[in-house]
Write an enzyme that holds these catalytic residues in place. Sequence first.
Site, PDB file in Angstrom:
ATOM      1  N   LEU A  96      11.714   8.018   5.272  1.00 36.42           N
ATOM      2  CA  LEU A  96      11.287   7.294   6.470  1.00 36.42           C
ATOM      3  C   LEU A  96       9.996   6.550   6.186  1.00 36.42           C
ATOM      4  O   LEU A  96       9.174   6.996   5.376  1.00 36.42           O
ATOM      5  CB  LEU A  96      11.093   8.269   7.632  1.00 36.42           C
ATOM      6  CG  LEU A  96      12.296   9.129   7.999  1.00 36.42           C
ATOM      7  CD1 LEU A  96      12.069   9.805   9.344  1.00 36.42           C
ATOM      8  CD2 LEU A  96      13.589   8.336   8.020  1.00 36.42           C
ATOM      9  N   GLY A 150      13.657  11.543   4.102  1.00 37.96           N
ATOM     10  CA  GLY A 150      14.712  10.720   4.695  1.00 37.96           C
ATOM     11  C   GLY A 150      15.682  10.177   3.657  1.00 37.96           C
ATOM     12  O   GLY A 150      16.867   9.959   3.943  1.00 37.96           O
ATOM     13  N   GLU A 198       9.175  17.448   3.643  1.00 36.57           N
ATOM     14  CA  GLU A 198       8.338  17.162   4.824  1.00 36.57           C
ATOM     15  C   GLU A 198       7.114  18.068   4.929  1.00 36.57           C
ATOM     16  O   GLU A 198       6.028  17.620   5.302  1.00 36.57           O
ATOM     17  CB  GLU A 198       9.168  17.293   6.119  1.00 36.57           C
ATOM     18  CG  GLU A 198      10.036  16.091   6.448  1.00 36.57           C
ATOM     19  CD  GLU A 198      11.336  16.052   5.686  1.00 36.57           C
ATOM     20  OE1 GLU A 198      11.536  16.873   4.766  1.00 36.57           O
ATOM     21  OE2 GLU A 198      12.163  15.175   5.996  1.00 36.57           O
TER      22      GLU A 198
HETATM   23  C1  LIG Z   1       9.132  15.396  13.269  1.00 33.52           C
HETATM   24  C2  LIG Z   1       8.763  14.479  12.128  1.00 33.52           C
HETATM   25  C3  LIG Z   1       9.925  14.336  11.201  1.00 33.52           C
HETATM   26  C4  LIG Z   1       9.742  13.268  10.212  1.00 33.52           C
HETATM   27  C5  LIG Z   1      10.700  13.404   9.078  1.00 33.52           C
HETATM   28  C6  LIG Z   1      10.197  12.566   7.938  1.00 33.52           C
HETATM   29  C7  LIG Z   1      10.939  12.180   6.965  1.00 33.52           C
HETATM   30  C8  LIG Z   1      10.415  11.307   5.879  1.00 33.52           C
HETATM   31  O1  LIG Z   1      11.194  10.714   5.179  1.00 33.52           O
HETATM   32  S1  LIG Z   1       8.711  11.151   5.661  1.00 33.52           S
HETATM   33  C9  LIG Z   1       8.517  10.197   4.164  1.00 33.52           C
HETATM   34  C10 LIG Z   1       8.603  11.086   2.970  1.00 33.52           C
HETATM   35  N1  LIG Z   1       8.443  10.311   1.761  1.00 33.52           N
HETATM   36  C11 LIG Z   1       7.647  10.658   0.771  1.00 33.52           C
HETATM   37  O2  LIG Z   1       6.988  11.689   0.785  1.00 33.52           O
HETATM   38  C12 LIG Z   1       7.558   9.711  -0.373  1.00 33.52           C
HETATM   39  C13 LIG Z   1       6.212   9.056  -0.439  1.00 33.52           C
HETATM   40  N2  LIG Z   1       6.144   8.118  -1.542  1.00 33.52           N
HETATM   41  C14 LIG Z   1       6.018   8.502  -2.831  1.00 33.52           C
HETATM   42  O3  LIG Z   1       5.960   9.651  -3.178  1.00 33.52           O
HETATM   43  C15 LIG Z   1       5.938   7.386  -3.836  1.00 33.52           C
HETATM   44  O4  LIG Z   1       5.600   6.196  -3.174  1.00 33.52           O
HETATM   45  C16 LIG Z   1       7.259   7.167  -4.609  1.00 33.52           C
HETATM   46  C17 LIG Z   1       7.462   8.334  -5.588  1.00 33.52           C
HETATM   47  C18 LIG Z   1       8.445   7.009  -3.702  1.00 33.52           C
HETATM   48  C19 LIG Z   1       7.142   5.858  -5.450  1.00 33.52           C
HETATM   49  O5  LIG Z   1       5.996   5.913  -6.267  1.00 33.52           O
HETATM   50  P1  LIG Z   1       5.454   4.583  -6.945  1.00 33.52           P
HETATM   51  O6  LIG Z   1       6.545   3.823  -7.563  1.00 33.52           O
HETATM   52  O7  LIG Z   1       4.295   4.988  -7.772  1.00 33.52           O
HETATM   53  O8  LIG Z   1       4.967   3.661  -5.728  1.00 33.52           O
HETATM   54  P2  LIG Z   1       3.680   3.856  -4.811  1.00 33.52           P
HETATM   55  O9  LIG Z   1       3.435   5.281  -4.487  1.00 33.52           O
HETATM   56  O10 LIG Z   1       2.542   3.095  -5.399  1.00 33.52           O
HETATM   57  O11 LIG Z   1       4.179   3.162  -3.447  1.00 33.52           O
HETATM   58  C20 LIG Z   1       4.245   1.751  -3.328  1.00 33.52           C
HETATM   59  C21 LIG Z   1       3.850   1.375  -1.919  1.00 33.52           C
HETATM   60  O12 LIG Z   1       4.805   1.937  -1.018  1.00 33.52           O
HETATM   61  C22 LIG Z   1       4.134   2.743  -0.052  1.00 33.52           C
HETATM   62  N3  LIG Z   1       4.997   3.844   0.343  1.00 33.52           N
HETATM   63  C23 LIG Z   1       5.524   4.790  -0.436  1.00 33.52           C
HETATM   64  N4  LIG Z   1       6.305   5.606   0.270  1.00 33.52           N
HETATM   65  C24 LIG Z   1       6.271   5.173   1.546  1.00 33.52           C
HETATM   66  C25 LIG Z   1       6.889   5.606   2.750  1.00 33.52           C
HETATM   67  N5  LIG Z   1       7.705   6.640   2.803  1.00 33.52           N
HETATM   68  N6  LIG Z   1       6.610   4.916   3.863  1.00 33.52           N
HETATM   69  C26 LIG Z   1       5.800   3.847   3.852  1.00 33.52           C
HETATM   70  N7  LIG Z   1       5.197   3.376   2.731  1.00 33.52           N
HETATM   71  C27 LIG Z   1       5.431   4.049   1.598  1.00 33.52           C
HETATM   72  C28 LIG Z   1       2.874   3.211  -0.786  1.00 33.52           C
HETATM   73  O13 LIG Z   1       1.909   3.624   0.129  1.00 33.52           O
HETATM   74  C29 LIG Z   1       2.498   1.949  -1.526  1.00 33.52           C
HETATM   75  O14 LIG Z   1       1.929   1.077  -0.576  1.00 33.52           O
HETATM   76  P3  LIG Z   1       0.761   0.051  -0.986  1.00 33.52           P
HETATM   77  O15 LIG Z   1      -0.407   0.917  -1.445  1.00 33.52           O
HETATM   78  O16 LIG Z   1       0.438  -0.692   0.262  1.00 33.52           O
HETATM   79  O17 LIG Z   1       1.321  -0.801  -2.089  1.00 33.52           O
END
Ligand SMILES: CCCCC/C=C/C(=O)SCCNC(=O)CCNC(=O)[C@H](O)C(C)(C)COP(=O)(O)OP(=O)(O)OC[C@H]1O[C@@H](n2cnc3c(N)ncnc32)[C@H](O)[C@@H]1OP(=O)(O)O
Length: 243
Positions: free
Chosen positions: A49, A94, A119
Amino acid sequence: MKMRNPPVNSLSLEFLTELLISLEKLENDKTFRGIIITSDCPGIFSAGLDLLEMYGRDPAHCAEYWKAVQELWLRVYLSNLVVIGAINGISPAGGCLLSLSCDYRVLANNPKYAIGLNETLLGIIAPFWFKDVLVNTIGHRAAERALQLGFLFPPSDALQVGIVDQVVPEDQVQSTARSVMAQWLAIPDHARQLTKNLVRKPTADRLLQQRDADIQNFVRFISRDSIQKSLHVYLEKLKQKKG
Ligand SMILES: CCCCC/C=C/C(=O)SCCNC(=O)CCNC(=O)[C@H](O)C(C)(C)COP(=O)(O)OP(=O)(O)OC[C@H]1O[C@@H](n2cnc3c(N)ncnc32)[C@H](O)[C@@H]1OP(=O)(O)O
């Protein structure tokens, strides 16, 4: 279906809407009997998500977002099509839910491509329907551990625990998914579809019976100061990792 929402295929409201429209079109086109869901973002199936849809947003936006998340899950989970996940990258939270909603999962054998419902590591809680799908897939005890500890399983562990059905070399993910598809398409559609519905409907019904309450719960939870703070810390960590 190749997901492309760079850089990490996060499931933003806009992207969820696009996925929903594409899925609906495929469902309504009777020439399609199955889809393979994969990613066009190198090394990432889906980052789950979109945290920016849940951080610093007003309640109305959060409610709209959560409705779309529910919608995508129901559509994939109950699809009449055969849905195969060709998981060619990391797949947390997600992203894992999307994978778990497929009928069969093929994961590329790369130690970076972990999958799981992480999560708790973000200080948030997987909703009951995320939990139900995981329990249905890997069993109660394994799900209990995995969910509390926020396990992200690397491929060998993922196969062992049963969160994916097959692990293959990265360059064979798509061809394996196509072979699996051929096997599933050999079954008469009506028999397979009714059987799928028989198995999956009780799980989907648990959400269908309380969709509005689930949205309200989500909005209440995500709007808490402590949860917003946890998301802030996690987003900062993602930023710092880069710099
Ligand atoms: C009751 C509440 C229930 C809610 C249930 C929630 C479900 C979910 O899905 S919560 C999201 C869980 N996701 C994660 O924990 C993954 C987080 N991301 C990562 O671990 C890493 O980004 C990666 C392993 C997916 C990729 O790594 P890498 O290739 O090194 O890229 P970056 O970390 O540099 O990310 C690039 C860019 O993207 C932004 N970003 C990453 N993940 C998310 C996300 N899930 N949502 C929004 N944005 C995300 C990250 O912050 C970077 O942004 P910028 O710094 O602006 O470039």
